[in-house]
Design an enzyme around this catalytic site. Structure first.
Site, mmCIF file in Angstrom:
data_model
loop_
_atom_site.group_PDB
_atom_site.id
_atom_site.type_symbol
_atom_site.label_atom_id
_atom_site.label_comp_id
_atom_site.label_asym_id
_atom_site.label_seq_id
_atom_site.Cartn_x
_atom_site.Cartn_y
_atom_site.Cartn_z
ATOM 1 N N LYS A 57 -12.304 -1.715 6.894
ATOM 2 C CA LYS A 57 -11.626 -2.633 7.800
ATOM 3 C C LYS A 57 -12.140 -2.537 9.227
ATOM 4 O O LYS A 57 -12.406 -3.549 9.837
ATOM 5 C CB LYS A 57 -10.118 -2.392 7.756
ATOM 6 C CG LYS A 57 -9.459 -3.066 6.566
ATOM 7 C CD LYS A 57 -9.009 -2.164 5.484
ATOM 8 C CE LYS A 57 -8.604 -2.924 4.240
ATOM 9 N NZ LYS A 57 -7.806 -2.103 3.329
ATOM 10 N N ASP A 91 -1.516 6.656 6.475
ATOM 11 C CA ASP A 91 -2.577 5.744 6.053
ATOM 12 C C ASP A 91 -2.864 4.813 7.229
ATOM 13 O O ASP A 91 -2.028 3.991 7.590
ATOM 14 C CB ASP A 91 -2.107 4.951 4.825
ATOM 15 C CG ASP A 91 -3.150 3.968 4.308
ATOM 16 O OD1 ASP A 91 -4.192 3.788 4.971
ATOM 17 O OD2 ASP A 91 -2.919 3.392 3.226
ATOM 18 N N TRP A 106 0.834 -1.215 0.000
ATOM 19 C CA TRP A 106 0.000 0.000 0.000
ATOM 20 C C TRP A 106 0.861 1.255 0.000
ATOM 21 O O TRP A 106 0.550 2.243 -0.673
ATOM 22 C CB TRP A 106 -0.965 -0.005 1.181
ATOM 23 C CG TRP A 106 -2.005 -1.077 1.068
ATOM 24 C CD1 TRP A 106 -2.157 -2.162 1.886
ATOM 25 C CD2 TRP A 106 -3.029 -1.192 0.052
ATOM 26 N NE1 TRP A 106 -3.207 -2.933 1.440
ATOM 27 C CE2 TRP A 106 -3.754 -2.366 0.332
ATOM 28 C CE3 TRP A 106 -3.388 -0.417 -1.046
ATOM 29 C CZ2 TRP A 106 -4.830 -2.795 -0.456
ATOM 30 C CZ3 TRP A 106 -4.456 -0.838 -1.841
ATOM 31 C CH2 TRP A 106 -5.161 -2.008 -1.538
#
Ligand SMILES: *Cc1c(COP(=O)(O)O)cnc(C)c1O
Length: 364
Positions: free
Chosen positions: A200, A176, A106
């Site tokens: 999530k 993030d 990511w």
């Protein structure tokens, strides 16, 4: 077999389990939200009912995360991925330089997107050891004139988490937190921007939450598309256009749920207990191994292998047959991954460990 299948323990990395109380309450209110005659899916995003949903959601998030008054909270469509582009488009505001730490897939994606818009330097990476640890960086590692520094605080695919907050010496830190937000207490004031895709730990997929220091808002250049300017979202209270009303509603219900259960400190305690149980079992099992350096292990994504790819596949399939879903590692690395987000109960972890023991016995 005709009986409806019980709810499984879903170990998916995302979308992932939501608190059952929240799902059941949403179901009870699905067709007629609190007697207002409409469902949240149908109501105007300018209605008094939805306005209350949005305001309560923001207020409860501010309460549980203790967000300072000089930070804006925004609900933006496009998930975590669109943030990868919005960040450089808004925050490359002086030198056009930004520094990224690469701790996994990511982080790489975020940096690659930013490279389209500015001078991006990779200041540290853990690619040399398959991202099994978090790089250690010091203030001197960053370019003093960088407009911001970007980190991926929890690495969903590799199962790592920062054991520290990098000292950037005053350069705004962008994080993030897609796969760890609300799992632990965070000093928001240490960050310029915190963002997270919601699927999530918060809500159904489709939006991201951005928590941004006010003085960093308003620097998008004139050619930046309107929707990609944080100022548009901040000035219009996340309703510049029609938002994902349903996801915002569920997010608000999850915030309320966390508040009612005693807040994030309480949740964190439970998360530590769940993760410790699982890692301790793995480390002492003799069959399973966690490749991640101990101090950098994630509380949310527990990665493990047997060392035999075929056995790993068998494990995942048999677990599924035993009502434990999505234990496969990310398609890029294989192995196993148990994502044990906030909504995974201790019983789910206990069931997994019991299954792992049984599987080990049967496959000696
Ligand atoms: C899941 C995830 C993303 C991507 O989120 P999307 O909403 O699918 O765009 C980004 N970063 C991290 C750390 C993630 O876990």
């Amino acid at each position: 077999m005709s009986k409806e299948r019980e709810r499984a323990y879903n170990f998916s990395a995302g979308p992932s389990m939501l608190p059952l109380e929240v799902i059941e309450d949403a179901a009870a209110n699905l067709a007629n939200y609190k007697g207002c005659g409409e469902s949240v899916m149908e109501m105007s995003h300018r209605s008094a009912e939805f306005k209350a949903i949005l305001e309560d959601a923001e207020k409860n998030l501010r309460d549980i995360l203790d967000i300072p008054d000089n930070y804006k909270v925004m609900f933006i469509q496009g998930g975590g991925t669109l943030q990868f582009a919005m960040i450089p488009l808004n925050l490359l505001r002086k030198s056009g330089k930004a520094d990224y730490i690469i701790s996994g897939t990511w982080a790489k994606k975020a940096a690659k997107e930013a490279e389209k818009f500015g001078d991006i330097k990779i200041v540290a990476s853990s690619a040399d050891d398959t991202f099994s640890y978090i790089p250690e960086v010091k203030r001197e590692d960053f370019r003093p004139d960088a407009d911001y520094v970007h980190i991926t605080y929890n690495n969903t695919i590799y199962g790592t988490h920062y054991p520290y907050i990098p000292d950037t010496g005053g350069i705004p830190l962008v994080a993030d937190m897609s796969s760890c937000i609300l799992s632990e207490e965070i000093d928001v004031s240490k960050f310029g921007l915190i963002y997270a895709g919601v699927q999530k730990n918060i809500a159904p997929s489709g939006i991201a939450i951005a928590i941004m220091r006010e003085d960093l808002i308003g620097f998008a250049k004139d050619n930046v598309p309107t929707y990609l300017d944080y100022k548009i979202h901040a000035d219009n209270g996340s309703t510049y256009n029609t938002p994902n009303c349903f996801a915002i509603y569920i997010a608000g219900e999850v915030f309320k749920h966390i508040k009612n259960m005693g807040g994030i400190a309480k949740l964190h305690e439970k998360n530590v207990e769940k993760a410790k149980k699982l890692y301790d079992f793995i480390d002492n099992s003799g069959l399973y191994k966690c490749p991640v350096r101990e101090k950098d292990r994630s509380l949310m994504n527990v990665v493990f292998i047997t060392g035999d790819a075929d056995l790993d596949k068998k494990f995942v399939a048999e677990a599924k047959a035993n009502n434990m879903h999505n234990l496969n590692g990310h398609r890029s690395i294989g192995g196993m991954r148990a994502s044990i987000y906030n909504a995974m109960p201790m019983e789910g972890v206990d069931a997994l460990i019991a299954f792992m023991k049984k599987f080990q016995e049967e496959n000696k």
